[in-house]
Design an enzyme around this catalytic site. Sequence first.
Site, PDB file in Angstrom:
ATOM      1  N   PRO A  11       6.872  -3.258   0.641  1.00 35.18           N
ATOM      2  CG  PRO A  11       7.697  -1.493   1.891  1.00 35.18           C
ATOM      3  CD  PRO A  11       8.084  -2.450   0.814  1.00 35.18           C
ATOM      4  CG  ASN A  12       2.418  -0.935   3.557  1.00 32.21           C
ATOM      5  OD1 ASN A  12       2.025  -1.507   4.562  1.00 32.21           O
ATOM      6  ND2 ASN A  12       3.300   0.055   3.586  1.00 32.21           N
ATOM      7  NE  ARG A  19      -7.394  -1.617   5.307  1.00 26.95           N
ATOM      8  CZ  ARG A  19      -8.011  -2.786   5.473  1.00 26.95           C
ATOM      9  NH1 ARG A  19      -8.664  -3.328   4.474  1.00 26.95           N
ATOM     10  NH2 ARG A  19      -7.963  -3.414   6.622  1.00 26.95           N
ATOM     11  CE1 TYR A  24      -0.260   2.710  -4.712  1.00 25.69           C
ATOM     12  CE2 TYR A  24      -1.588   2.865  -2.709  1.00 25.69           C
ATOM     13  CZ  TYR A  24      -0.452   3.197  -3.426  1.00 25.69           C
ATOM     14  OH  TYR A  24       0.484   4.016  -2.866  1.00 25.69           O
ATOM     15  CG  ASN A  75       5.647  -1.540  -6.840  1.00 29.87           C
ATOM     16  OD1 ASN A  75       6.266  -0.686  -6.200  1.00 29.87           O
ATOM     17  ND2 ASN A  75       4.341  -1.453  -7.056  1.00 29.87           N
ATOM     18  CB  ALA A  78       7.494   3.328   1.015  1.00 25.37           C
ATOM     19  CD  GLU A  99      11.845   2.371 -10.263  1.00 17.19           C
ATOM     20  OE1 GLU A  99      12.926   2.581 -10.886  1.00 17.19           O
ATOM     21  OE2 GLU A  99      11.390   3.166  -9.418  1.00 17.19           O
ATOM     22  CG  HIS A 101       6.653   3.055  -9.065  1.00 15.33           C
ATOM     23  ND1 HIS A 101       6.919   2.590  -7.795  1.00 15.33           N
ATOM     24  CD2 HIS A 101       7.839   3.353  -9.626  1.00 15.33           C
ATOM     25  CE1 HIS A 101       8.225   2.620  -7.612  1.00 15.33           C
ATOM     26  NE2 HIS A 101       8.809   3.078  -8.701  1.00 15.33           N
ATOM     27  NE  ARG A 108       0.581   8.711  -4.718  1.00 13.81           N
ATOM     28  CZ  ARG A 108       0.614   7.553  -4.019  1.00 13.81           C
ATOM     29  NH1 ARG A 108       1.067   6.451  -4.600  1.00 13.81           N
ATOM     30  NH2 ARG A 108       0.213   7.517  -2.773  1.00 13.81           N
TER      31      ARG A 108
HETATM   32  O1  CA2 Z   1       2.590   3.252  -7.031  1.00 14.26           O
HETATM   33  C1  CA2 Z   1       3.257   2.319  -6.536  1.00 14.26           C
HETATM   34  O2  CA2 Z   1       3.238   1.179  -6.968  1.00 14.26           O
HETATM   35  C2  CA2 Z   1       4.096   2.590  -5.284  1.00 14.26           C
HETATM   36  O3  CA2 Z   1       5.314   1.856  -5.422  1.00 14.26           O
HETATM   37  C3  CA2 Z   1       3.289   2.077  -4.111  1.00 14.26           C
HETATM   38  C4  CA2 Z   1       3.921   2.383  -2.758  1.00 14.26           C
HETATM   39  C5  CA2 Z   1       4.300   3.856  -2.653  1.00 14.26           C
HETATM   40  O4  CA2 Z   1       4.988   4.102  -1.426  1.00 14.26           O
HETATM   41  C6  CA2 Z   1       5.165   4.304  -3.818  1.00 14.26           C
HETATM   42  O5  CA2 Z   1       5.455   5.676  -3.677  1.00 14.26           O
HETATM   43  C7  CA2 Z   1       4.456   4.058  -5.131  1.00 14.26           C
HETATM   44  C8  CA2 Z   1       2.941   2.055  -1.644  1.00 14.26           C
HETATM   45  C9  CA2 Z   1       2.453   0.657  -1.671  1.00 14.26           C
HETATM   46  C10 CA2 Z   1       1.265   0.565  -0.785  1.00 14.26           C
HETATM   47  O6  CA2 Z   1       0.426  -0.406  -1.306  1.00 14.26           O
HETATM   48  C11 CA2 Z   1      -0.863  -0.411  -0.892  1.00 14.26           C
HETATM   49  C12 CA2 Z   1      -1.726  -1.083  -1.694  1.00 14.26           C
HETATM   50  C13 CA2 Z   1      -3.051  -1.112  -1.355  1.00 14.26           C
HETATM   51  C14 CA2 Z   1      -3.488  -0.511  -0.209  1.00 14.26           C
HETATM   52  C15 CA2 Z   1      -2.593   0.138   0.596  1.00 14.26           C
HETATM   53  C16 CA2 Z   1      -1.267   0.189   0.263  1.00 14.26           C
END
Ligand code: CA2
Length: 145
Positions: A11-12, A19, A24, A75, A78, A99, A101, A108
């Site tokens: 997700p996201n 964003r 990221y 990946n 969340a 995996e 990230h 974090r």
């Molecule tokens: O660091 C990572 O790749 C995460 O898997 C990203 C997840 C987060 O919940 C994990 O703890 C770590 C969040 C992905 C959100 O992706 C976005 C990317 C750009 C802008 C907003 C959100």
Amino acid sequence: MTKKIFILNGPNLNLLGKRQPEIYGHDTLDDVAANCAALGADLGLEIELKQSNFEGGIVEMIHDAREQAAGIIINPGAYTHTSVAILDALNTFEGPVFEVHISNVHKRESFRHHSYVSLRADGVMAGFGVQGYELALRRMAVVLN
Ligand code: CA2
């Protein structure tokens, strides 16, 4: 026949590059797909990059991988920290699982320090930015040799 690798995103991650670039980075998921496809061609691997904002969607992608893919790079976003369903699905997959990230989850919030997926993953990349996907792909080529 060329081995296929699924690169699955949770997700996201469709918002990558659009964003929160301070966490990221500036690359989009399409950039990741293009970079991994190019590297995969060099390594003799075919890449399919997919993304879902739904837990069940990711579970179904893992089921598809059982029939179609030699390895999974995932990946889970969340869901990394919450999903027994994704762990259970990965446990039905017989090939290598890595995996990834983008951020260093260990630097974090403490709720990001635990990963259900790590109970299955053969390796974990965290904090290497989107380059982590390519590093995982290089490792995939070695273990699938
Ligand atoms: O660091 C990572 O790749 C995460 O898997 C990203 C997840 C987060 O919940 C994990 O703890 C770590 C969040 C992905 C959100 O992706 C976005 C990317 C750009 C802008 C907003 C959100």
